[in-house]
Design a protein around this motif. Sequence first.
Motif, mmCIF file in Angstrom:
data_model
loop_
_atom_site.group_PDB
_atom_site.id
_atom_site.type_symbol
_atom_site.label_atom_id
_atom_site.label_comp_id
_atom_site.label_asym_id
_atom_site.label_seq_id
_atom_site.Cartn_x
_atom_site.Cartn_y
_atom_site.Cartn_z
ATOM 1 N N GLN A 14 -16.017 -13.606 1.097
ATOM 2 C CA GLN A 14 -17.044 -12.663 0.654
ATOM 3 C C GLN A 14 -16.802 -12.229 -0.789
ATOM 4 N N LEU A 15 -15.549 -12.001 -1.143
ATOM 5 C CA LEU A 15 -15.247 -11.599 -2.521
ATOM 6 C C LEU A 15 -15.503 -12.752 -3.488
ATOM 7 N N LEU A 16 -15.220 -13.980 -3.055
ATOM 8 C CA LEU A 16 -15.546 -15.145 -3.869
ATOM 9 C C LEU A 16 -17.048 -15.200 -4.148
ATOM 10 N N HIS A 17 -17.850 -15.020 -3.106
ATOM 11 C CA HIS A 17 -19.298 -15.124 -3.292
ATOM 12 C C HIS A 17 -19.860 -13.925 -4.034
ATOM 13 N N LEU A 18 -19.192 -12.797 -3.962
ATOM 14 C CA LEU A 18 -19.567 -11.669 -4.822
ATOM 15 C C LEU A 18 -19.360 -12.045 -6.287
ATOM 16 N N LEU A 19 -18.242 -12.696 -6.597
ATOM 17 C CA LEU A 19 -17.979 -13.120 -7.971
ATOM 18 C C LEU A 19 -19.006 -14.155 -8.436
ATOM 19 N N GLU A 20 -19.404 -15.046 -7.535
ATOM 20 C CA GLU A 20 -20.442 -16.018 -7.897
ATOM 21 C C GLU A 20 -21.762 -15.306 -8.187
ATOM 22 N N TRP A 21 -22.107 -14.325 -7.359
ATOM 23 C CA TRP A 21 -23.345 -13.565 -7.584
ATOM 24 C C TRP A 21 -23.273 -12.798 -8.908
ATOM 25 N N ALA A 22 -22.154 -12.137 -9.157
ATOM 26 C CA ALA A 22 -21.998 -11.364 -10.389
ATOM 27 C C ALA A 22 -22.072 -12.257 -11.617
ATOM 28 N N VAL A 24 -23.888 -15.062 -11.877
ATOM 29 C CA VAL A 24 -25.293 -15.415 -12.072
ATOM 30 C C VAL A 24 -26.079 -14.233 -12.641
ATOM 31 N N GLU A 25 -25.797 -13.051 -12.116
ATOM 32 C CA GLU A 25 -26.549 -11.859 -12.520
ATOM 33 C C GLU A 25 -25.961 -11.173 -13.759
ATOM 34 N N GLN A 26 -24.809 -11.657 -14.219
ATOM 35 C CA GLN A 26 -24.098 -11.006 -15.329
ATOM 36 C C GLN A 26 -23.898 -9.520 -15.024
ATOM 37 N N ALA A 27 -23.400 -9.268 -13.817
ATOM 38 C CA ALA A 27 -23.313 -7.894 -13.321
ATOM 39 C C ALA A 27 -21.895 -7.451 -12.991
ATOM 40 N N ALA A 28 -20.881 -8.224 -13.360
ATOM 41 C CA ALA A 28 -19.508 -7.888 -12.974
ATOM 42 C C ALA A 28 -19.096 -6.498 -13.458
ATOM 43 N N GLU A 29 -19.398 -6.175 -14.711
ATOM 44 C CA GLU A 29 -18.961 -4.902 -15.275
ATOM 45 C C GLU A 29 -19.741 -3.718 -14.708
ATOM 46 N N PHE A 167 -28.140 -14.412 -1.146
ATOM 47 C CA PHE A 167 -27.547 -15.224 -2.210
ATOM 48 C C PHE A 167 -26.622 -16.200 -1.499
ATOM 49 N N THR A 168 -26.995 -17.468 -1.443
ATOM 50 C CA THR A 168 -26.358 -18.345 -0.479
ATOM 51 C C THR A 168 -26.267 -19.790 -0.935
ATOM 52 N N SER A 178 -38.939 -16.425 -1.637
ATOM 53 C CA SER A 178 -38.751 -15.333 -2.591
ATOM 54 C C SER A 178 -37.568 -14.438 -2.231
ATOM 55 N N LYS A 179 -37.097 -14.530 -0.974
ATOM 56 C CA LYS A 179 -35.991 -13.686 -0.534
ATOM 57 C C LYS A 179 -34.659 -14.431 -0.555
ATOM 58 N N VAL A 180 -34.668 -15.676 -1.004
ATOM 59 C CA VAL A 180 -33.455 -16.497 -0.976
ATOM 60 C C VAL A 180 -33.159 -17.028 -2.370
ATOM 61 N N ARG A 181 -31.930 -16.816 -2.829
ATOM 62 C CA ARG A 181 -31.497 -17.396 -4.103
ATOM 63 C C ARG A 181 -30.296 -18.306 -3.839
ATOM 64 N N ASP A 182 -30.435 -19.572 -4.200
ATOM 65 C CA ASP A 182 -29.363 -20.545 -4.007
ATOM 66 C C ASP A 182 -28.390 -20.496 -5.176
#
Length: 345
Positions: A14-22, A24-29, A167-168, A178-182
């Motif tokens: 889960q933490l790995l995929h959070l990092l992948e999401w962040a 893509v979204e440039q949202a880590a900070e 996010f999957t 529209s509810k799914v982002r690969d």
Amino acid sequence: MTTDTVALVESPAQLLHLLEWAHVEQAAERTVAVVLAPVEETSLAQLRQMAVYADEENMAVEWHYPRASAAARLRTLQQVSRRVAKARRLVIGDPFSGMIQALLLGANPHEAVVVDDGTATLEFAAQLSSGEPLRRWDAPPSVLEVARAPLARQARKFFASERVRLFTVMPVAGMPPSKVRDHTYNWTRRRFGPPRVVPGVDVVGSSLAESGVVDTAAYLDSIAKLAARCGGQGRYFAHRKEAAEKLAQIATTGLQVVRPEVPLEIELSRGSVAAKLASFPSSVGYTLPLVLAGVATTIELQPVPVGMLTSRVGPAAKRFLERIGADMRDASMVAAPLAGVSSLG
């Protein structure tokens, strides 16, 4: 930079995929990762290493230990619920988690994102689209499940909201596009890859026995047969939930048992990978073809014959396993099974 995102994670994946999401979204900070730590030591060690990578990405990490005691659980609920209630955006690692479902009772974000925790995402999407109660595919009926039913119903209402997205890497069905982002593991491949390809076979360990899906003795027999057909030359990458006693028996087959320090997607990316990977139906059938895209290796499905399944496995769980197996057979990186290993039963 203002923190506007709260992420609830309980496992290394889960933490790995959070990092992948962040990434893509440039949202880590702008994100604080709230780790609801497990008690199992291997999972905890992998989470600590993943937290190091989160820190490198300037993502704040906040640790809680709700499973240490009843008092710790209550304290975590009190502390984290306040943070969750104020969050503009939530990232959720496990929608089936009773702890996370309890924290969602006071949540009212503008946006919520569910990231992968393995193949459970497939079942979550299917249940959400069909209106079924939220229930893990491998969970047997229990008194605890009945007690949690009202909480699960409230959680289902939350996840059915228009504000929730996925996010999957999983081929989810039944949900509006529209509810799914690969995603394709861009952060992992940029940060660690590509790996060296070495001769031989790597076997991907499974927790199917630990979860009560397959018989432990039958699983060990299957691994022994696989090792014999591979000449006993290769590595066995243990699943984080596999016990030391079980791994000691696997080591007698000649396979070198490796306990990854991080999720397998990173473990294989940052080191070496065999030309052939053998795996039972699991999430790696979906993740590794993306992580190892362009790498000269193949993932080869090892079937789970009906005789390996325990008596507690119902029709729904059997259908779920069959779907994963079919998806792995259809994946672009999956070759025919290893010579002489078309069935391990």
